[in-house]
Motif scaffolding. Structure first.
Motif, PDB file in Angstrom:
ATOM      1  N   PHE A 166     -29.054  49.650 103.883  1.00  0.00           N
ATOM      2  CA  PHE A 166     -29.756  49.884 102.629  1.00  0.00           C
ATOM      3  C   PHE A 166     -28.871  50.716 101.730  1.00  0.00           C
ATOM      4  N   GLY A 167     -29.276  50.843 100.490  1.00  0.00           N
ATOM      5  CA  GLY A 167     -28.489  51.606  99.533  1.00  0.00           C
ATOM      6  C   GLY A 167     -27.580  50.704  98.721  1.00  0.00           C
ATOM      7  N   PRO A 168     -26.826  51.271  97.796  1.00  0.00           N
ATOM      8  CA  PRO A 168     -25.936  50.498  96.919  1.00  0.00           C
ATOM      9  C   PRO A 168     -24.641  50.121  97.639  1.00  0.00           C
ATOM     10  N   ARG A 169     -24.598  48.921  98.185  1.00  0.00           N
ATOM     11  CA  ARG A 169     -23.455  48.490  98.988  1.00  0.00           C
ATOM     12  C   ARG A 169     -22.439  47.722  98.149  1.00  0.00           C
ATOM     13  N   ILE A 170     -21.163  47.892  98.480  1.00  0.00           N
ATOM     14  CA  ILE A 170     -20.092  47.286  97.691  1.00  0.00           C
ATOM     15  C   ILE A 170     -19.113  46.539  98.596  1.00  0.00           C
ATOM     16  N   SER A 171     -18.297  45.702  97.975  1.00  0.00           N
ATOM     17  CA  SER A 171     -17.202  45.044  98.684  1.00  0.00           C
ATOM     18  C   SER A 171     -15.992  45.970  98.694  1.00  0.00           C
ATOM     19  N   SER A 172     -15.072  45.713  99.610  1.00  0.00           N
ATOM     20  CA  SER A 172     -13.842  46.510  99.626  1.00  0.00           C
ATOM     21  C   SER A 172     -13.039  46.276  98.354  1.00  0.00           C
ATOM     22  N   GLY A 173     -13.196  45.077  97.774  1.00  0.00           N
ATOM     23  CA  GLY A 173     -12.475  44.755  96.545  1.00  0.00           C
ATOM     24  C   GLY A 173     -12.854  45.653  95.385  1.00  0.00           C
ATOM     25  N   ALA A 174     -14.085  46.164  95.390  1.00  0.00           N
ATOM     26  CA  ALA A 174     -14.516  47.036  94.297  1.00  0.00           C
ATOM     27  C   ALA A 174     -13.665  48.303  94.249  1.00  0.00           C
ATOM     28  N   ILE A 175     -13.283  48.806  95.417  1.00  0.00           N
ATOM     29  CA  ILE A 175     -12.433  50.001  95.460  1.00  0.00           C
ATOM     30  C   ILE A 175     -11.035  49.665  94.962  1.00  0.00           C
ATOM     31  N   ARG A 176     -10.489  48.571  95.436  1.00  0.00           N
ATOM     32  CA  ARG A 176      -9.135  48.181  95.016  1.00  0.00           C
ATOM     33  C   ARG A 176      -9.078  47.895  93.522  1.00  0.00           C
ATOM     34  N   GLU A 177     -10.108  47.302  92.986  1.00  0.00           N
ATOM     35  CA  GLU A 177     -10.110  46.941  91.560  1.00  0.00           C
ATOM     36  C   GLU A 177     -10.234  48.164  90.662  1.00  0.00           C
ATOM     37  N   ALA A 178     -10.909  49.215  91.135  1.00  0.00           N
ATOM     38  CA  ALA A 178     -11.059  50.421  90.316  1.00  0.00           C
ATOM     39  C   ALA A 178      -9.800  51.283  90.350  1.00  0.00           C
ATOM     40  N   PHE A 179      -9.211  51.428  91.534  1.00  0.00           N
ATOM     41  CA  PHE A 179      -8.053  52.309  91.696  1.00  0.00           C
ATOM     42  C   PHE A 179      -6.776  51.480  91.584  1.00  0.00           C
ATOM     43  N   THR A 180      -6.413  51.191  90.329  1.00  0.00           N
ATOM     44  CA  THR A 180      -5.218  50.375  90.070  1.00  0.00           C
ATOM     45  C   THR A 180      -4.159  51.205  89.358  1.00  0.00           C
ATOM     46  N   ASP A 181      -4.276  51.349  88.053  1.00  0.00           N
ATOM     47  CA  ASP A 181      -3.256  52.053  87.282  1.00  0.00           C
ATOM     48  C   ASP A 181      -3.158  53.513  87.711  1.00  0.00           C
ATOM     49  N   GLY A 182      -1.964  53.887  88.183  1.00  0.00           N
ATOM     50  CA  GLY A 182      -1.735  55.268  88.578  1.00  0.00           C
ATOM     51  C   GLY A 182      -2.165  55.597  89.987  1.00  0.00           C
ATOM     52  N   TRP A 183      -2.551  54.583  90.754  1.00  0.00           N
ATOM     53  CA  TRP A 183      -3.026  54.806  92.124  1.00  0.00           C
ATOM     54  C   TRP A 183      -2.374  53.809  93.083  1.00  0.00           C
ATOM     55  N   VAL A 184      -2.272  54.222  94.341  1.00  0.00           N
ATOM     56  CA  VAL A 184      -1.864  53.330  95.424  1.00  0.00           C
ATOM     57  C   VAL A 184      -2.900  53.442  96.535  1.00  0.00           C
ATOM     58  N   VAL A 185      -3.493  52.314  96.910  1.00  0.00           N
ATOM     59  CA  VAL A 185      -4.443  52.316  98.021  1.00  0.00           C
ATOM     60  C   VAL A 185      -3.632  52.259  99.312  1.00  0.00           C
ATOM     61  N   GLU A 186      -3.573  53.381 100.022  1.00  0.00           N
ATOM     62  CA  GLU A 186      -2.751  53.469 101.224  1.00  0.00           C
ATOM     63  C   GLU A 186      -3.456  52.918 102.455  1.00  0.00           C
ATOM     64  N   ASP A 187      -4.782  53.030 102.481  1.00  0.00           N
ATOM     65  CA  ASP A 187      -5.521  52.553 103.642  1.00  0.00           C
ATOM     66  C   ASP A 187      -6.950  52.249 103.208  1.00  0.00           C
ATOM     67  N   LEU A 188      -7.501  51.171 103.736  1.00  0.00           N
ATOM     68  CA  LEU A 188      -8.890  50.811 103.436  1.00  0.00           C
ATOM     69  C   LEU A 188      -9.420  50.041 104.636  1.00  0.00           C
ATOM     70  N   GLY A 189     -10.311  50.671 105.388  1.00  0.00           N
ATOM     71  CA  GLY A 189     -10.842  50.051 106.593  1.00  0.00           C
ATOM     72  C   GLY A 189     -12.323  50.317 106.754  1.00  0.00           C
ATOM     73  N   THR A 190     -12.857  49.875 107.870  1.00  0.00           N
ATOM     74  CA  THR A 190     -14.281  50.046 108.127  1.00  0.00           C
ATOM     75  C   THR A 190     -14.565  51.414 108.737  1.00  0.00           C
ATOM     76  N   SER A 191     -15.757  51.897 108.470  1.00  0.00           N
ATOM     77  CA  SER A 191     -16.203  53.175 108.999  1.00  0.00           C
ATOM     78  C   SER A 191     -17.717  53.106 109.103  1.00  0.00           C
ATOM     79  N   VAL A 192     -18.346  54.260 109.248  1.00  0.00           N
ATOM     80  CA  VAL A 192     -19.809  54.324 109.234  1.00  0.00           C
ATOM     81  C   VAL A 192     -20.232  55.471 108.328  1.00  0.00           C
TER      82      VAL A 192
END
Length: 210
Positions: free
Chosen positions: A151-177
């Motif tokens: 429940f709650g406002p759930r997102i795709s992993s792509g939403a994080i990558r798409e927001a953190f673009t200019d001036g950012w490097v996504v070093e790691d993005l994996g599953t958690s709880v």
């Protein structure tokens, strides 16, 4: 999330004591990040809610500031810190419009980013870029849109990558709880008692400012 969650939703949840994100302890994923050495320097706890992560990090000796746009949340956070005997700093602030000299080396985002729609997600990333020093790490723990119950406002992993673009490097993005408390219909849907703690599917991202 296609649109940002309305702000009044949060104050209503605090008023009704139905805020599923209020679990009375820091998220295990955030505790682990600190233990593994991924928290350093001056820390911003963005969307601090009732202050669990700010209190945890302040107790460990970090220079940390917790911010939330909800005055009620900040008041609760201050009360929690006082009750636990921890000197912790909190301010009412909008994470979408942060400005000033870059001063943070680490940002902890536990369940804030996922409340934003795409446009506000990009505004948020830009705001963090303004107040983070080069090389700063942003840790995003967000509810994941998967086929699993939740429940709650759930997102795709792509939403994080798409927001953190200019001036950012996504070093790691994996599953958690993400640990939450199930109330009302959410408890029924998950087959647990009302008020039970549940671990929901989440993303955990590490993003570096360049």
């Amino acid at each position: 999330m296609d649109t940002t969650v309305p702000r009044e939703t949060f104050d209503a949840a605090y008023e009704d004591a139905t805020a599923g994100w209020v679990v009375g302890e820091p998220q295990p994923a955030i505790v682990a990040l600190e233990r593994e050495g991924y928290v350093h320097g001056s820390v911003l706890d963005a969307g601090c809610g009732t202050g669990e992560h700010t209190i945890h990090l302040a107790r460990l000796g970090y220079d940390v500031l917790g911010i939330d746009f909800s005055e009620r949340a900040v008041n609760l956070a201050r009360r929690n810190a006082e009750q636990r005997g921890v000197r912790a700093r909190f301010e009412v602030a909008d994470a979408l419009v942060l400005a000033g000299e870059p001063r943070y080396d680490t940002v902890v985002d536990s369940a804030l980013f996922h409340v934003f729609g795409p446009e506000d997600g990009r505004r948020y990333a830009a705001a963090l870029h303004r107040v983070c020093r080069p090389g700063a790490l942003v840790h995003v723990l967000a509810l994941a849109r998967t086929g699993e119950p939740g429940f709650g406002p759930r997102i795709s992993s792509g939403a994080i990558r798409e927001a953190f673009t200019d001036g950012w490097v996504v070093e790691d993005l994996g599953t958690s709880v993400y640990r939450a408390v199930a109330h009302g219909d959410h408890a029924t849907e998950l087959g647990v008692a009302p008020g039970a703690a549940v671990d929901l599917p989440a993303w955990l991202a590490r993003v570096r400012r360049v």
